[in-house]
Motif scaffolding. Structure first.
Motif, PDB file in Angstrom:
ATOM      1  N   UNK A 155      -1.870  -1.515  -4.075  1.00 53.76           N
ATOM      2  CA  UNK A 155      -2.921  -0.569  -3.718  1.00 53.76           C
ATOM      3  C   UNK A 155      -2.328   0.835  -3.703  1.00 53.76           C
ATOM      4  N   UNK A 156      -2.824   1.699  -4.561  1.00 53.33           N
ATOM      5  CA  UNK A 156      -2.361   3.079  -4.621  1.00 53.33           C
ATOM      6  C   UNK A 156      -3.198   3.975  -3.722  1.00 53.33           C
ATOM      7  N   UNK A 157      -2.539   4.885  -3.018  1.00 53.81           N
ATOM      8  CA  UNK A 157      -3.231   5.823  -2.123  1.00 53.81           C
ATOM      9  C   UNK A 157      -3.280   7.197  -2.776  1.00 53.81           C
ATOM     10  N   UNK A 158      -4.476   7.670  -3.025  1.00 54.99           N
ATOM     11  CA  UNK A 158      -4.639   8.987  -3.622  1.00 54.99           C
ATOM     12  C   UNK A 158      -4.641  10.042  -2.507  1.00 54.99           C
ATOM     13  N   UNK A 159      -3.445  10.206  -1.886  1.00 54.57           N
ATOM     14  CA  UNK A 159      -3.313  11.120  -0.763  1.00 54.57           C
ATOM     15  C   UNK A 159      -2.474  12.328  -1.195  1.00 54.57           C
ATOM     16  N   UNK A 160      -1.769  12.925  -0.263  1.00 56.24           N
ATOM     17  CA  UNK A 160      -1.118  14.221  -0.476  1.00 56.24           C
ATOM     18  C   UNK A 160      -0.118  14.269  -1.621  1.00 56.24           C
ATOM     19  N   UNK A 161       0.736  13.260  -1.741  1.00 53.92           N
ATOM     20  CA  UNK A 161       1.846  13.332  -2.689  1.00 53.92           C
ATOM     21  C   UNK A 161       1.641  12.472  -3.933  1.00 53.92           C
ATOM     22  N   UNK A 162       0.486  11.837  -4.030  1.00 52.26           N
ATOM     23  CA  UNK A 162       0.233  10.930  -5.145  1.00 52.26           C
ATOM     24  C   UNK A 162       0.114  11.680  -6.462  1.00 52.26           C
ATOM     25  N   UNK A 216       0.852  -1.182   0.000  1.00 50.69           N
ATOM     26  CA  UNK A 216       0.000   0.000   0.000  1.00 50.69           C
ATOM     27  C   UNK A 216       0.893   1.238   0.000  1.00 50.69           C
ATOM     28  N   UNK A 217       0.804   2.031  -1.074  1.00 44.85           N
ATOM     29  CA  UNK A 217       1.659   3.211  -1.172  1.00 44.85           C
ATOM     30  C   UNK A 217       1.112   4.224  -2.145  1.00 44.85           C
ATOM     31  N   UNK A 218       1.746   5.383  -2.173  1.00 41.55           N
ATOM     32  CA  UNK A 218       1.228   6.479  -3.001  1.00 41.55           C
ATOM     33  C   UNK A 218       2.074   6.778  -4.227  1.00 41.55           C
ATOM     34  N   UNK A 219       3.241   6.143  -4.346  1.00 40.26           N
ATOM     35  CA  UNK A 219       4.118   6.475  -5.459  1.00 40.26           C
ATOM     36  C   UNK A 219       4.382   5.246  -6.332  1.00 40.26           C
ATOM     37  N   UNK A 220       4.906   5.513  -7.522  1.00 42.14           N
ATOM     38  CA  UNK A 220       5.152   4.455  -8.493  1.00 42.14           C
ATOM     39  C   UNK A 220       6.117   3.409  -7.949  1.00 42.14           C
ATOM     40  N   UNK A 221       7.064   3.835  -7.119  1.00 39.85           N
ATOM     41  CA  UNK A 221       8.023   2.883  -6.558  1.00 39.85           C
ATOM     42  C   UNK A 221       7.322   1.838  -5.697  1.00 39.85           C
ATOM     43  N   UNK A 222       6.259   2.232  -5.005  1.00 41.96           N
ATOM     44  CA  UNK A 222       5.500   1.279  -4.192  1.00 41.96           C
ATOM     45  C   UNK A 222       4.726   0.307  -5.074  1.00 41.96           C
ATOM     46  N   UNK A 223       4.102   0.841  -6.104  1.00 41.03           N
ATOM     47  CA  UNK A 223       3.301   0.021  -7.012  1.00 41.03           C
ATOM     48  C   UNK A 223       4.179  -1.008  -7.723  1.00 41.03           C
ATOM     49  N   UNK A 224       5.314  -0.556  -8.202  1.00 46.26           N
ATOM     50  CA  UNK A 224       6.209  -1.470  -8.913  1.00 46.26           C
ATOM     51  C   UNK A 224       6.868  -2.470  -7.965  1.00 46.26           C
ATOM     52  N   UNK A 225       7.074  -2.056  -6.721  1.00 44.90           N
ATOM     53  CA  UNK A 225       7.626  -2.992  -5.732  1.00 44.90           C
ATOM     54  C   UNK A 225       6.655  -4.132  -5.490  1.00 44.90           C
ATOM     55  N   UNK A 226       5.358  -3.803  -5.464  1.00 45.69           N
ATOM     56  CA  UNK A 226       4.343  -4.850  -5.300  1.00 45.69           C
ATOM     57  C   UNK A 226       4.380  -5.817  -6.473  1.00 45.69           C
ATOM     58  N   UNK A 227       4.358  -5.291  -7.669  1.00 41.59           N
ATOM     59  CA  UNK A 227       4.300  -6.128  -8.863  1.00 41.59           C
ATOM     60  C   UNK A 227       5.568  -6.972  -9.026  1.00 41.59           C
ATOM     61  N   UNK A 234      -1.520   0.969 -10.490  1.00 40.02           N
ATOM     62  CA  UNK A 234      -1.942   0.196  -9.322  1.00 40.02           C
ATOM     63  C   UNK A 234      -3.078  -0.758  -9.678  1.00 40.02           C
ATOM     64  N   UNK A 235      -3.215  -1.825  -8.909  1.00 41.85           N
ATOM     65  CA  UNK A 235      -4.319  -2.759  -9.099  1.00 41.85           C
ATOM     66  C   UNK A 235      -5.622  -2.179  -8.563  1.00 41.85           C
ATOM     67  N   UNK A 236      -5.527  -1.316  -7.569  1.00 44.14           N
ATOM     68  CA  UNK A 236      -6.681  -0.628  -6.995  1.00 44.14           C
ATOM     69  C   UNK A 236      -6.196   0.673  -6.381  1.00 44.14           C
ATOM     70  N   UNK A 237      -7.084   1.647  -6.279  1.00 43.20           N
ATOM     71  CA  UNK A 237      -6.734   2.951  -5.717  1.00 43.20           C
ATOM     72  C   UNK A 237      -7.752   3.313  -4.638  1.00 43.20           C
ATOM     73  N   UNK A 238      -7.270   3.814  -3.504  1.00 43.26           N
ATOM     74  CA  UNK A 238      -8.156   4.235  -2.424  1.00 43.26           C
ATOM     75  C   UNK A 238      -7.964   5.718  -2.144  1.00 43.26           C
ATOM     76  N   UNK A 239      -9.033   6.360  -1.679  1.00 43.84           N
ATOM     77  CA  UNK A 239      -8.982   7.777  -1.322  1.00 43.84           C
ATOM     78  C   UNK A 239      -8.801   7.987   0.169  1.00 43.84           C
ATOM     79  N   UNK A 240      -8.999   6.955   0.955  1.00 41.23           N
ATOM     80  CA  UNK A 240      -8.718   7.006   2.390  1.00 41.23           C
ATOM     81  C   UNK A 240      -8.483   5.577   2.876  1.00 41.23           C
ATOM     82  N   UNK A 241      -7.782   5.455   3.998  1.00 45.52           N
ATOM     83  CA  UNK A 241      -7.399   4.132   4.474  1.00 45.52           C
ATOM     84  C   UNK A 241      -8.587   3.275   4.880  1.00 45.52           C
ATOM     85  N   UNK A 242      -9.684   3.916   5.259  1.00 45.14           N
ATOM     86  CA  UNK A 242     -10.864   3.159   5.661  1.00 45.14           C
ATOM     87  C   UNK A 242     -11.393   2.287   4.520  1.00 45.14           C
TER      88      UNK A 242
END
Length: 220
Positions: free
Chosen positions: A184-191, A166-177, A199-207
């Motif tokens: 899981x991409x986080x559409x937060x402050x720095x995304x 679970x991360x907001x940047x491409x490095x996180x997404x590619x690390x998963x793959x 990403x396989x899925x994107x969330x707008x909040x952790x909930x």
């Protein structure tokens, strides 16, 4: 073993709460020496947020000596830690609740970050995250600056067979793959939207994370 591996900055910890103050404090040193004019380059830093700190100073201080970059790197880290310990930062909403739910559902929780060991330890200690987080891993522990390598270390150490990063940047997404995990991409402050497209899925909040995990192949 099922695991959820979180990035720290811009995912669990609202780095922006202390970013501007800490960066201003660091650049104040350069202004006092006559080596910088004007405000600290906050916007430039936000654009590259998530990369290892040495790369940050290459971008923010082009043309400066390596000694100056190392000095600013060290001073900025100290200011971040002080500001964390003084409670000036903040976790994102629902962080502790989501972590507790994941653990209750049988997941092991880890943090894999480009942040340095002391910085991450300051956040984990101040907010008591070790109650749910099995271990926190810094890019300092990897042989390269590749986040995928850090995730691989976690998988091998703990025998992770499935889960998500679970991360907001491409490095996180590619690390998963790269490690056959759900991204899981986080559409937060720095995304950045272009990066989140991978990403396989994107969330707008952790909930929203639990529902995404239920809909995916990642089962608790």
């Amino acid at each position: 073993m099922k695991a959820i591996i979180f990035d720290m900055d811009g995912n669990l910890f609202q780095t922006g709460k202390i970013l501007e103050q800490s960066l201003e404090e660091a650049f104040a040193v350069l202004r006092e020496r006559g080596e910088w004019q004007g405000a600290a380059p906050i916007d430039e830093y936000r654009n590259i947020m998530g990369v290892p700190l040495p790369a940050v100073w290459e971008a923010l201080l082009p043309g400066k000596s390596e000694e100056t970059k190392r000095e600013m790197d060290a001073y900025f880290l100290e200011r971040l830690i002080v500001n964390i310990s003084e409670g000036k930062g903040e976790l994102y909403p629902d962080v502790k609740g989501v972590l507790a739910e994941l653990v209750a559902e049988g997941y092991r929780v880890f943090i894999a970050s480009n942040g340095l060991v002391r910085y991450l330890a300051a956040i984990v200690e101040y907010y008591g995250l070790n109650e749910w987080v099995t271990e926190t891993f810094s890019i300092e522990q990897a042989s390269t600056s590749d986040k995928g390598e850090l995730v691989r270390i976690i998988k091998e150490k703990y025998g992770v067979t499935e889960g998500a990063v679970v991360g907001d940047r491409l490095s996180d997404i590619r690390a998963a793959k790269a490690n056959d995990l759900f991204a899981v991409g986080c559409r937060f402050d720095f995304a950045q939207e272009q990066e989140l497209k991978e990403a396989d899925a994107v969330i707008d909040n952790l909930a929203d994370l639990r529902e995404v995990l239920k809909r995916s192949q990642v089962k608790g």
